[in-house]
Design an enzyme around this catalytic site. Structure first.
Site, PDB file in Angstrom:
ATOM      1  N   ASP A  42      10.444  -3.715   5.098  1.00 24.64           N
ATOM      2  CA  ASP A  42       9.364  -3.307   4.199  1.00 24.64           C
ATOM      3  C   ASP A  42       9.960  -2.727   2.923  1.00 24.64           C
ATOM      4  O   ASP A  42       9.893  -1.529   2.663  1.00 24.64           O
ATOM      5  CB  ASP A  42       8.479  -2.277   4.911  1.00 24.64           C
ATOM      6  CG  ASP A  42       7.338  -1.796   4.028  1.00 24.64           C
ATOM      7  OD1 ASP A  42       6.812  -2.609   3.254  1.00 24.64           O
ATOM      8  OD2 ASP A  42       6.992  -0.605   4.104  1.00 24.64           O
TER       9      ASP A  42
ATOM     10  N   GLU B 117      -4.315   2.071   7.658  1.00 19.99           N
ATOM     11  CA  GLU B 117      -3.223   1.117   7.431  1.00 19.99           C
ATOM     12  C   GLU B 117      -2.136   1.257   8.493  1.00 19.99           C
ATOM     13  O   GLU B 117      -1.645   2.353   8.748  1.00 19.99           O
ATOM     14  CB  GLU B 117      -2.624   1.362   6.041  1.00 19.99           C
ATOM     15  CG  GLU B 117      -1.427   0.493   5.705  1.00 19.99           C
ATOM     16  CD  GLU B 117      -0.842   0.831   4.345  1.00 19.99           C
ATOM     17  OE1 GLU B 117       0.193   0.226   3.982  1.00 19.99           O
ATOM     18  OE2 GLU B 117      -1.386   1.709   3.645  1.00 19.99           O
TER      19      GLU B 117
ATOM     20  N   HIS C  16      -2.723  -4.578   0.986  1.00 18.54           N
ATOM     21  CA  HIS C  16      -1.695  -4.102   0.079  1.00 18.54           C
ATOM     22  C   HIS C  16      -0.678  -5.227   0.003  1.00 18.54           C
ATOM     23  O   HIS C  16       0.054  -5.471   0.964  1.00 18.54           O
ATOM     24  CB  HIS C  16      -1.041  -2.818   0.583  1.00 18.54           C
ATOM     25  CG  HIS C  16      -1.764  -1.581   0.172  1.00 18.54           C
ATOM     26  ND1 HIS C  16      -1.304  -0.318   0.479  1.00 18.54           N
ATOM     27  CD2 HIS C  16      -2.913  -1.409  -0.531  1.00 18.54           C
ATOM     28  CE1 HIS C  16      -2.148   0.579  -0.015  1.00 18.54           C
ATOM     29  NE2 HIS C  16      -3.123  -0.060  -0.621  1.00 18.54           N
TER      30      HIS C  16
END
Length: 417
Positions: A293, A225, A285
């Protein structure tokens, strides 16, 4: 109008466009969402010597009733799952190990530390996914882990990730459903670096070592990720999108896209079709960034609908592994799970009730007038009536009825914590 009457009215509206709503609902039942456990306790975990949150992660709010034990967390998850239609999965971080009061560092974690989670998952018919926890630890205090210049620190995190893959394999074997084990690390620098390459060389070498042992993908699926920036890594993140996209393609790993990990003008929905040209599968996700974020609870906004449309209209429901990732301590945590997960499923249903093949044909013909007109008209088609019927058929509350269940649960369980 009753739920049944509303459904019959909606069916007729959609059938005019060749959409079989009964078939849509049967298809929707087969789509699992991986629900993240860490909403329930503000990413705290159950380590004996727990550290403060770090790695660019922050949870704001102090709503009462957060889970304090594994039993409470599982109880809260069960409550949320009872309000969400369909059969789903639960996503764990390594910090949710149960070590019986013994201090077990992360490089020493074993499947036995997750036996209670596996038993619970079996009892509830759930799959489990997993993540090594490469943050909130003394060996991550300077924001570097798998790319750290100190080989001893790198070794610790490599061993933690290796252990995590074995735990994922254990989940897959025990539950008969492959576990997605996803690696995210916070590594980066606050200010502009003088050397971007060397940390990436170290990260690549660490990943190569982590993935050296082949594990059957019937049990464990590896994902990596990326992130654009974080708190403390505003200028440079070692594991950028380009880094992990290249690594995943070259090494046959899944690239996981977190919707909060890109520039505000980038959209994950726009990346899905491009990446599926070169990857058999990818993972998501789904979160909701607000300026950064910030991992707000997922709402049924334009980008969520567009993500769902990209998955559905490109026949990629079996190619995109959908997980959630948000944590809000300013509202009831069971409600947060319920709102976010129901919205993800709503978005998929909305996408399935759009005449996607016809719209594709209009685009190929250059008929952009009809295309735009229909896209806009379908936004107010009676998809809500289909959603209500689906919830009713799946035995969960219709409309906002679930909120009363959460309020009652808050009084009977959460208020006593």
């Amino acid at each position: 109008m009753t739920v049944q009457e509303g459904y019959q009215y909606a069916k007729k509206a959609y059938e005019k466009w060749g959409i079989n709503v009964d078939e849509v609902l049967n298809k929707l039942k087969q789509v699992p969402i991986s629900i993240h456990c860490w909403q329930g306790d503000d990413v705290g975990g159950f380590e004996v010597n727990a550290s403060e949150l770090s790695g660019g992660i922050d949870v704001t709010g102090n709503y009462p009733g957060k889970a304090r034990t594994p039993e409470e967390l599982r109880q809260d998850l069960e409550k949320a799952l009872s309000l969400i239609p369909g059969k789903h999965r639960v996503n764990l971080h390594a910090i949710y190990a149960e070590t019986g009061g013994e201090a077990v560092d992360r490089d020493q974690l074993e499947p036995k530390h997750f036996e209670n989670w596996v038993k619970w998952a079996k009892d509830n018919g759930l799959g489990l996914d997993f993540n090594p926890t490469v943050f909130s630890h003394p060996k991550a205090e300077d924001g570097l882990t798998l790319s750290h210049p100190d080989p001893e620190i790198r070794e610790f995190w490599i061993n933690h990730c290796i252990a995590s893959r074995k735990i994922g394999e254990y989940f897959g074997k025990e539950l008969g459903s492959a576990c997605l084990t996803n690696i995210w690390v916070p590594d980066g620098y606050k200010d502009v670096p003088s050397d971007r390459l060397t940390p990436r060389i170290r990260l690549k070498d660490s990943l190569d070592r982590i993935f050296a042992e082949e594990i059957d993908e019937a049990y464990n699926i590896d994902a990596v990720e990326s992130k654009l920036f974080g708190i403390g890594s505003e200028s440079y993140v070692v594991g950028s999108h380009e880094f992990y996209l290249g690594y995943a393609l070259k090494n046959n790993k899944l690239c996981l896209l977190d919707t909060g990990h890109y520039h505000p003008t980038e959209t994950v929905s726009n990346k899905i079709s491009a990446m599926l040209l070169y990857s058999d599968k990818l993972a998501l996700h789904v979160s909701r960034p607000v300026r950064w974020d910030s991992d707000h609870v997922v709402t049924l906004d334009d980008e969520l609908r567009e993500i769902a449309l990209e998955i559905v209209r490109n026949d990629a429901l079996d190619k995109v592994m959908i997980g959630l990732d948000f944590f809000d301590a300013s509202i009831n945590r069971v409600a947060a799970w319920t709102i976010g997960t129901r919205n993800m499923i709503k978005a998929l249903l909305y996408a399935m009730l759009v005449p996607n093949d016809h719209l594709k044909k209009l685009q190929e013909e250059g008929n952009f007038t009809d295309r735009l007109a229909l896209i806009e008209e379908f936004k107010t088609y009676p998809f809500g009536a289909v959603w209500d019927y689906y919830c009713d058929q799946m035995g969960v509350p219709v409309k906002e009825g679930w909120l009363e269940d959460v309020k009652a649960y808050e009084q009977s369980a959460l208020a006593n914590r």
